[in-house]
Design an enzyme around this catalytic site. Structure first.
Site, PDB file in Angstrom:
ATOM      1  N   LYS A 277      -0.756   0.567   2.219  1.00 46.50           N
ATOM      2  CA  LYS A 277      -1.437  -0.231   1.154  1.00 46.50           C
ATOM      3  C   LYS A 277      -2.822  -0.723   1.664  1.00 46.50           C
ATOM      4  O   LYS A 277      -2.686  -0.900   3.259  1.00 46.50           O
ATOM      5  CB  LYS A 277      -0.731  -1.571   0.480  1.00 46.50           C
ATOM      6  N   ARG A 351      11.459   3.058  -6.987  1.00 49.85           N
ATOM      7  CA  ARG A 351      12.220   4.271  -7.741  1.00 49.85           C
ATOM      8  C   ARG A 351      13.055   4.920  -6.829  1.00 49.85           C
ATOM      9  O   ARG A 351      14.173   5.428  -7.513  1.00 49.85           O
ATOM     10  CB  ARG A 351      11.431   5.211  -8.712  1.00 49.85           C
TER      11      ARG A 351
HETATM   12  N1  BES Z   1       5.985  -2.750  -5.440  1.00 48.24           N
HETATM   13  C1  BES Z   1       4.940  -1.905  -5.811  1.00 48.24           C
HETATM   14  C2  BES Z   1       4.386  -2.447  -7.213  1.00 48.24           C
HETATM   15  C3  BES Z   1       3.788  -3.742  -7.480  1.00 48.24           C
HETATM   16  C4  BES Z   1       2.258  -3.509  -7.339  1.00 48.24           C
HETATM   17  C5  BES Z   1       4.322  -4.916  -7.722  1.00 48.24           C
HETATM   18  C6  BES Z   1       1.526  -4.921  -7.351  1.00 48.24           C
HETATM   19  C7  BES Z   1       3.412  -5.959  -7.734  1.00 48.24           C
HETATM   20  C8  BES Z   1       2.026  -5.870  -7.675  1.00 48.24           C
HETATM   21  C9  BES Z   1       5.408  -0.755  -5.896  1.00 48.24           C
HETATM   22  O1  BES Z   1       6.289  -0.385  -4.818  1.00 48.24           O
HETATM   23  C10 BES Z   1       4.247   0.253  -5.524  1.00 48.24           C
HETATM   24  O2  BES Z   1       3.396   0.111  -4.821  1.00 48.24           O
HETATM   25  N2  BES Z   1       3.859   1.127  -6.727  1.00 48.24           N
HETATM   26  C11 BES Z   1       2.646   1.734  -6.717  1.00 48.24           C
HETATM   27  C12 BES Z   1       3.027   3.271  -7.233  1.00 48.24           C
HETATM   28  C13 BES Z   1       2.124   4.075  -7.195  1.00 48.24           C
HETATM   29  C14 BES Z   1       1.957   4.652  -5.840  1.00 48.24           C
HETATM   30  C15 BES Z   1       2.394   5.541  -8.379  1.00 48.24           C
HETATM   31  C16 BES Z   1       1.671   1.237  -7.435  1.00 48.24           C
HETATM   32  O3  BES Z   1       1.947   0.492  -8.482  1.00 48.24           O
HETATM   33  O4  BES Z   1       0.551   1.260  -6.997  1.00 48.24           O
HETATM   34 MN    MN Z   2       5.403   0.589  -3.381  1.00 49.18          MN
END
Ligand code: BES
Ligand code: MN
Ligand code: ZN
Length: 494
Positions: A277, A351
């Site tokens: 990230k 997931r």
């Molecule tokens: N934990 C994150 C989702 C999240 C993002 C929660 C911001 C709260 C605030 C999750 O694991 C994630 O990183 N999801 C990705 C999915 C994508 C790679 C398809 C996302 O939401 O960017």
């Molecule tokens: Mn994630």
């Protein structure tokens, strides 16, 4: 904080550190206002005439000491026109009231709000909300502060009303939900270096020790490998912290009653893994275990209320970090269900841990399964911070959960789980890909989970927007402990 319910006939002679009296902006004085007015030679009437208080919802005026009145202080509370309040106005009034009680360091307040009513709700609901908000106001985070913040002074709320079983139950439920929310908030707020998968397992054990009907079992990575949980294990490949699958069983009903299963995402820190990230706000990914925290908080509330229902909590706890051993984009892993998964993005890890936990849930022959997860940023884009996204493979189940959320002001909104979206998960190299592209990201995440939860009554709550607030007052909210506990209360009722 303690809650007491009793009938108070005469406000002026009632001894309390703080009496709370409703003031309406139309019509006549409320009964307790009349009693205080009479004892104080028309003071309330004078204050209203002078415009010191008008009775607007949430307006307050503190009268420090009156010789003719037994109570140490009287807090006048604006309650609107005297007609039924909307739910929103009532909650606003409760927040204002608690802010004032905190400001004046009140230890015990007596609320003479018997004449208030809220549209669509009964007196029990009002008392449960007051008890809930009162208990929530007592929460302080201090675990990692060298100087603890001053504790809440509020020790007791006394409600004017007939002390019958139904009002006592309502107050107990409100308080138990808030205690569960405070547990969830604390777990969410703890930093990732303290709140590890192992820490969550210890907290589960500790909780179960407090309740006779609760037991825990913790599955380690070796056990997960034997079970074939290749998806969950692929997430933990890059970290030194061992993953844990935490199972808490609560037996409040006959063995023959099928359990309701709660499955929580417990990523104690989500760096994104190799699909790392960006740095900004990455600290907030310590909250990526708020699904797990809400499950633990709900189990605490269920235990406290001794609900006549069987519940199983399953928490998939792991840390998502990059390393030489981490899972890479393009890797294909085999889930416990046998379905192979192409990991196109290691940041879609929630997931991956949940799908194996959902497969594991089937062995409990569940009456229903709800998974709770801070699953997608797309959910925050779609619904913001007010509504939890709700998906279900059975519409009547979705309706039950929506109603439970509405009842305790912990609302969810149903999203489509249409087959039309499933093709976005097609993979050239596995049965399914772990991402579905930029469109409808919260929906395709739910579609992914639906492939692993076909055999039972299932719902998925994406709490990425509702589990915490960002900004200056950042912190975990304790949601959706209210929705989940209310659902289980209704299940235990019949
Ligand atoms: N934990 C994150 C989702 C999240 C993002 C929660 C911001 C709260 C605030 C999750 O694991 C994630 O990183 N999801 C990705 C999915 C994508 C790679 C398809 C996302 O939401 O960017
Ligand atoms: Mn994630
Ligand atoms: Zn995550």
């Amino acid at each position: 904080m303690e809650c007491v319910i009793k009938t108070i006939e005469q406000a002026a002679s009632h001894n309390s550190p703080c009496l709370v009296i409703p003031i309406f902006n139309k019509g006549t004085l409320s009964r307790p206002a009349r009693q205080i007015d009479k004892a104080s030679k028309g003071l309330i009437g004078t204050l209203i005439k002078r415009g010191d208080i008008e009775g607007k919802v949430g307006q307050t005026l503190l009268i420090p000491a009156l010789s003719a009145i037994k109570a140490e202080r009287v807090l006048l509370l604006g309650c609107g026109s005297g007609k039924k309040l909307s739910q929103g106005d009532f909650l606003k009034l409760v927040r204002q009231l608690l802010t004032q009680l905190a400001k004046h360091k009140v230890s015990h307040a007596t609320l003479l709000l018997d004449e208030l009513s809220v549209s669509g709700h009964d007196k029990g609901w009002m008392i449960s909300q007051l008890a809930c908000q009162g208990e929530l106001a007592s929460y302080r985070y201090h675990k990692t502060l060298s100087k603890p913040k001053p504790a809440s002074r509020l020790k007791r709320l006394t409600f004017d009303g007939n002390n019958n079983k139904s009002l006592r139950t309502a107050s107990h439920q409100g308080r138990a939900i808030a205690q569960g929310m405070n547990i969830a908030k604390e777990l969410g707020n703890l930093p990732g270096n303290l709140c590890t998968p192992n820490y969550l397992a210890q907290q589960a054990r500790r909780l179960a020790r407090q309740h006779k009907k609760m037991t825990t079992s913790i599955l380690d990575e070796k056990k997960m490998r034997e079970l074939g949980m290749g998806a969950l294990l692929s997430v933990t490949a890059g970290t030194e912290q061992p993953a844990k699958l935490i199972v808490i069983e609560y037996k409040g009903a006959a063995k023959s009653q099928k359990p309701h299963v709660l499955v929580g995402k417990g990523i104690t820190f989500d760096s994104g893994g190799i699909s790392i990230k960006p740095g900004a706000r990455m600290d907030e990914m310590k909250y990526d275990m708020c699904g797990a925290a809400s499950v633990i908080g709900t189990m605490a509330a269920v235990g406290e209320l001794a609900l006549a229902v069987n519940v199983v909590a399953i928490i998939a706890a792991a840390e998502n970090l990059p390393s030489g051993a981490a899972t890479k984009p393009g890797d294909v892993v085999t889930s416990m269900s046998g379905q192979t998964i192409e990991v196109l993005n290691t940041d879609a890890e929630g997931r991956l841990v949940l799908c194996d936990a959902l497969t594991y849930a089937a062995r409990f022959k569940p009456a229903s399964v709800i998974d709770i997860a801070t699953l997608t940023g797309a959910c925050v884009v779609a619904l913001g911070k007010h509504a939890t996204a709700l998906y279900s493979n059975q519409d009547d189940f979705a309706a039950e959960l929506l109603a439970a959320g509405n009842a305790v002001n912990d609302r969810a909104w149903q999203m489509p789980l249409w087959d039309d979206y499933q093709v976005q998960l097609n993979s050239n190299f596995a049965d399914i890909a772990n991402i579905g592209g930029p469109e409808g990201g919260s929906i395709t995440a739910a579609c992914f989970l639906s492939r692993f939860s076909k055999d039972y009554r299932w719902a998925h709550l994406d709490i990425a927007g509702t589990a915490w607030v960002s900004g200056a007052n950042k912190g975990a909210t304790g949601r959706p402990v209210g929705l989940l506990t209310q659902y289980l209360i209704e299940k235990s009722a019949g």
